[in-house]
Scaffold this active site. Sequence first.
Site, short mmCIF file in Angstrom:
data_model
loop_
_atom_site.label_atom_id
_atom_site.label_comp_id
_atom_site.label_asym_id
_atom_site.label_seq_id
_atom_site.Cartn_x
_atom_site.Cartn_y
_atom_site.Cartn_z
N LYS A 32 1.04 14.46 1.13
CA LYS A 32 -0.34 14.76 0.74
C LYS A 32 -0.54 16.26 0.49
O LYS A 32 -1.51 16.69 -0.08
CB LYS A 32 -1.32 14.25 1.79
CG LYS A 32 -1.30 12.71 1.89
CD LYS A 32 -2.27 12.23 2.94
CE LYS A 32 -2.21 10.72 3.18
NZ LYS A 32 -2.95 9.92 2.18
N HIS A 80 0.80 -1.23 0.00
CA HIS A 80 0.00 0.00 0.00
C HIS A 80 0.82 1.27 0.00
O HIS A 80 0.26 2.36 0.15
CB HIS A 80 -0.92 0.05 1.22
CG HIS A 80 -1.96 -1.01 1.23
ND1 HIS A 80 -3.23 -0.80 0.74
CD2 HIS A 80 -1.92 -2.28 1.65
CE1 HIS A 80 -3.93 -1.91 0.89
NE2 HIS A 80 -3.14 -2.83 1.44
N LYS A 123 -8.05 13.84 4.92
CA LYS A 123 -7.17 12.66 4.84
C LYS A 123 -6.14 12.79 5.95
O LYS A 123 -6.06 13.84 6.58
CB LYS A 123 -6.49 12.59 3.48
CG LYS A 123 -5.82 13.92 3.06
CD LYS A 123 -5.23 13.86 1.67
CE LYS A 123 -6.21 13.98 0.54
NZ LYS A 123 -6.43 12.76 -0.22
N ARG A 124 -5.32 11.73 6.17
CA ARG A 124 -4.26 11.86 7.17
C ARG A 124 -3.37 13.06 6.84
O ARG A 124 -3.23 13.42 5.67
CB ARG A 124 -3.37 10.60 7.16
CG ARG A 124 -3.86 9.45 7.97
CD ARG A 124 -2.86 8.31 7.97
NE ARG A 124 -2.66 7.76 6.65
CZ ARG A 124 -1.48 7.40 6.14
NH1 ARG A 124 -0.38 7.52 6.87
NH2 ARG A 124 -1.38 6.92 4.93
N THR A 126 -8.35 6.72 -1.74
CA THR A 126 -9.71 6.21 -1.89
C THR A 126 -10.72 7.33 -1.62
O THR A 126 -11.85 7.27 -2.08
CB THR A 126 -9.97 5.03 -0.93
OG1 THR A 126 -9.40 5.35 0.35
CG2 THR A 126 -9.34 3.76 -1.46
N LYS A 171 -14.53 8.52 -3.29
CA LYS A 171 -15.75 8.83 -2.52
C LYS A 171 -16.31 10.18 -2.96
O LYS A 171 -17.52 10.36 -3.13
CB LYS A 171 -15.45 8.84 -1.02
CG LYS A 171 -15.07 7.47 -0.48
CD LYS A 171 -14.39 7.52 0.89
CE LYS A 171 -13.65 6.21 1.14
NZ LYS A 171 -12.66 6.29 2.24
C1 26V Z 1 2.35 2.51 8.35
C2 26V Z 1 2.62 2.01 9.61
C3 26V Z 1 3.98 1.57 9.88
C4 26V Z 1 4.12 0.88 11.20
C5 26V Z 1 3.29 1.52 12.27
C6 26V Z 1 1.84 1.50 11.92
C7 26V Z 1 1.60 1.97 10.57
C8 26V Z 1 0.33 2.40 10.22
C9 26V Z 1 0.08 2.89 8.96
C10 26V Z 1 1.08 2.95 8.03
C11 26V Z 1 0.79 3.50 6.70
C12 26V Z 1 -0.07 2.55 5.99
C13 26V Z 1 -0.07 2.82 4.56
C14 26V Z 1 -1.40 3.30 4.07
O1 26V Z 1 -2.34 3.65 4.77
N1 26V Z 1 -1.48 3.32 2.78
C15 26V Z 1 -2.63 3.83 2.07
O2 26V Z 1 -3.38 2.71 1.63
C16 26V Z 1 -4.53 3.10 0.92
C17 26V Z 1 -5.30 1.85 0.58
O3 26V Z 1 -4.60 1.09 -0.35
C18 26V Z 1 -4.14 3.89 -0.32
O4 26V Z 1 -5.31 4.32 -0.96
C19 26V Z 1 -3.30 5.11 0.07
O5 26V Z 1 -2.85 5.75 -1.08
C20 26V Z 1 -2.13 4.66 0.91
O6 26V Z 1 -1.44 5.79 1.44
#
Ligand code: 26V
Length: 817
Positions: free
Chosen positions: A549, A355, A543-544, A651, A655
Site C-alpha cells: 500500500k 480478494h 487503510k491497513r 474501497t 469513499k
Molecule cells: C488475510 C488473512 C489470512 C489468514 C489470517 C486472517 C487474514 C485476514 C485478512 C487477510 C487479508 C484479506 C484480504 C483483503 O482484505 N483484501 C481486500 O479486500 C477488499 C475488498 O474486496 C479489497 O478492496 C482490497 O483491495 C483487498 O486488499
Amino acid sequence: MFSNKEEFKEQFRLRLIGRLGIPLAEARADDVYKILGSMIREYVGKNWARTNQAYKERGEKQVYYFSLEFLMGRLLGNNLLNLGVLNMVREGLSELGWGLEAIEAQESDAGLGNGGLGRLAACFMDSLASLGYAGHGCGIRYKYGLFEQRIVDGNQVELPDYWLQKGNVWEVRRPEKKVEVFFWGRVESREENGRLIFETKDAEKIWAVPYDIPLIGYRRGNVNTLRIWSAESGLDLAAGHFSGGEGYYKYLEYSRSIESISEFLYPDDSNEEGKRLRLKQQYFLCSAGLQSILRTYDKQQLSYDHLPDKIAIHINDTHPTLVIPELMRILIDVKGMGWDEAWDITSRTVAYTNHTILSEALEKWPVPMVRELLPRVYMIIEEINKRFCAMLLERYPGDERRMSEMAIIYGDQIRMANLAIVGSYSVNGVAALHTEILKQREMRPFHELFPDRFNNKTNGITHRRWLMHANPELAELYKETLGEAWVHDPRGLTGLLQYTGNSSFQQRVQDIKQNNKRRLAGYILSRQGISVDPLSIFDVQVKRLHGYKRQLLNIMHIMHLYNELKENSARDMTPRTFIFGAKAAPGYYLAKQIIKLINNVADTVNHDPQARDRIKVVFLENYSVSLAELIIPAADVSEQISTAGKEASGTGNMKFMMNGALTIGTMDGANVEMHEMVGDRDMFIFGLRAEQVLEYYRTGGYSARRKSEEDERLRRLLGQMIQTGPFTSHEWEFEAVYRSLIDHNDEYFVLEDFAAYVDTQAQIDQIYRDPSDWTGRAIANMAHAGKFASDCTIRQYADDIWQIRPLDEDISSRKVY
Ligand code: 26V
C-alpha cells in the site's frame, strides 16, 4: 413505535424510568444510548418477524454470505437513518438536552474485521436489506475485535478490543437455535445395504450458539439477519468426562479452551501464530452456519435436488471454503446421498469471491493438521482432490506441470483457493483489473478449464453510511440540487456534472468541506494535541498498513519536502496537512517500523518553526470505521498509491471520491475504473502500470540500488533512515526499512515510483491554489461516484451470480402472529 417527536420523547422518558429506574435528569449519555438502542431494536422486531414470514411464504431463493469478518462499525446512526427517524430523534433528543452525536459516540465499533474485506461484507449487508433481497450474513461473534491501537513513543502498541464490555443492544441471543460442532475423533466405516457408512467416534463436541443482529433496509420495512456464532461448552456435552476430585477444575479449563474458538479475530496474514485455532474458527463457522441453513430448509420438506434453487452460499475469500466439504459431508453422511449427486448440489450452491493475489495471503493448510482436527472432512477433501486430478489426467494427459499447479492437495498442503474454485459455480474478482490478473495469471489454468465460471464484480460502498450518514450536509445539498432520486439510485449523482462550473454550487461545496475539516481539526487537537490549519490541504492515507500500500512512499515524499524547506525556507508551497491512519498486523515488523518512521517525521516537522506552517503530519491513533466517517468527509486529497497490480480493488478510494476528494493514485484496482469515469484531468495518476511491474518481476530487470544512486534525493532520504539526523534518534533506527528497499531490492517499487509521485504531488500543490478549478474537479468526482455504490454491485451479484429477486411486497402491513 413513535410517529412524531412528542411521542418519541414520551416513550423515551417512560423507558428510562421503566428500564433503568432513573429520571431524565440523572441519565448519563451511556444510559441514553442504551435506551434508544433498545427502543429501536424492539421496534424493528415486528418487521423482522414479518420479513422472515414473507421470505418463508414466498419460498424463493435466499443468499447466505459467509465471512470470517464483518466490519460493521456503529449501528445506531445508520439504523435511525434507514428507519427514516434520524431527524425526529435528533430533534427530540436535543429538546431533552442531548446531542445525537454524543449519544452515537457511546456505541463501541463492532470491529470484527481487518479492513476492506470485512467492511465490504458490511456494505453488502446494508445494500441487500435496502434493496429488499433475502440476503443474510453468517459470521463469528468474536469476544475481542481487531486490537485497539495505541501509539506510545511513536510505536504501535496493541490492546484487546473488548467491544462487548458494555453489552450489545442490537443482538438477540438465541440459545434454542444452538447446534453441535465436532472436532477431532476418528472415522469408522462399515457397510450397510451395499453402502459405505462413515461415523466419527470420540469427537469433541461443542455448542455453537447464534446471536442475531437485525439488518434494517433503508425506508422499506424489511429486516434481514446477521447471525454470528459463539462457541460454548455445556455441562450436557461434558457430562461424565470430568469426575473425581480434579473434575471441576478440569471442566473449567475445558470450558475455556472451547470458548477460545470465538475469542479473537485474527489479524491479517502477516502473523503465523494460532494457526490451528484459526482453522477451528473457519470450520466452526462453516459447520454451524450450514446446519442452521439446512435446518430451515428441512422444514420446507423439499428434496435436496432443489437446494441450489433455494439457497446460495457465498464465501468471502477462501476463509469459509470448508463449507464445500462440510456440505458434502452432511449430504452424504447425514442425508444418505451418493457422491455424484452431493457434488452436483454442492458445486451449484457455493460461489466464491477472491480478494487478493498476494501469494502470502493465499491460504494453505497443512494436511496433518486438517486430518487430525477434522478427520471426516479431510477424507472428503482428499476424495475431491482425487477425482479432480483424475479428470485433469484425462483432459491433459502427461501435463504434469498443470497437475501440480492445479491439484488441491500438493505436497503436504491443502490449497484453499483451488478447493474453492473447483467446488463452486462462480469465481469473481473485485475489480476489472484484478479479475483480468486472476484469469490471465494467478488462476490461468483454472480459467482455461472453467472459462464460464469466472466473472468480475467491482466492489462498491454503501452511500447511506459513507455519504448520507458521514456527510449529512453534502447529502442535503445534493437533495436540494437534484431532488431525492439519487438516494434510491445513486447513479443519479451524474446530475451534478451540470454544476461543476457553477460558482454558487462550488461555494456551497467548499463551505461544507471547510466545516468537515474544522470538525476533524477539532478532533485532532483534542485527541492528539496537534493544531492543524483547516485551510491547508488535507491529504489523507487511511487503510491497513502494508508494504504494497506504500505508506512508505507517502512519508518519503514528506521527508523530501521537509528537506527542501530546510534548504530553502522561502520555498513556495501550499500548506498541507498529511494525515495517516493505519493498523499494522502485530507480527509485521516492517509495517511497525513504518508507523514509527511516520511518527518520528511528524514529531520533527510539527515542531520545526521553519516547516510547521506549511507541513503538518498527523498519525491518527486506532483507525476504525467510525473514525473513517469523521476523516473521509474532511479530505481534499485521497492517497491510493499501491504498487500497480497489488490492490485487488480498494474501497477507501470510492469513499473519498463520493465525498469530493481528488485522488492521487496508481493504475491499480478500482482506481482504473475511477479513472475511466473521470478522466486524466480529475484524477492524478502516476507510476508504473501493472504490466510494467509484472515485467520487472519476470525479467528481474529492476535494481533499487541503481535507482537510489541515480537520484540524489533518494540517496539522501535513505541515509536519513539509518544515520542520526532529523528523523532518527539513533543510528540504524530504520534498518529494516532501509534493507527492504536496498538489500531486498524494493519489492514494491517505492524508489522507482518516487520521482513520478513527487511530480504529481507538485501538480496538486499548484491546482489547489485555484479553488474554483479544484472544486470543479471535486464535483466531477462526486458526480461519478454513484457507479461505485454497493447497491449497483449487489444488483449484479443478485442477477448474475445468485439469481435472486427482491421482495416486491411492502411487509409493514402484514399481520404478525
Ligand atoms: C488475510 C488473512 C489470512 C489468514 C489470517 C486472517 C487474514 C485476514 C485478512 C487477510 C487479508 C484479506 C484480504 C483483503 O482484505 N483484501 C481486500 O479486500 C477488499 C475488498 O474486496 C479489497 O478492496 C482490497 O483491495 C483487498 O486488499
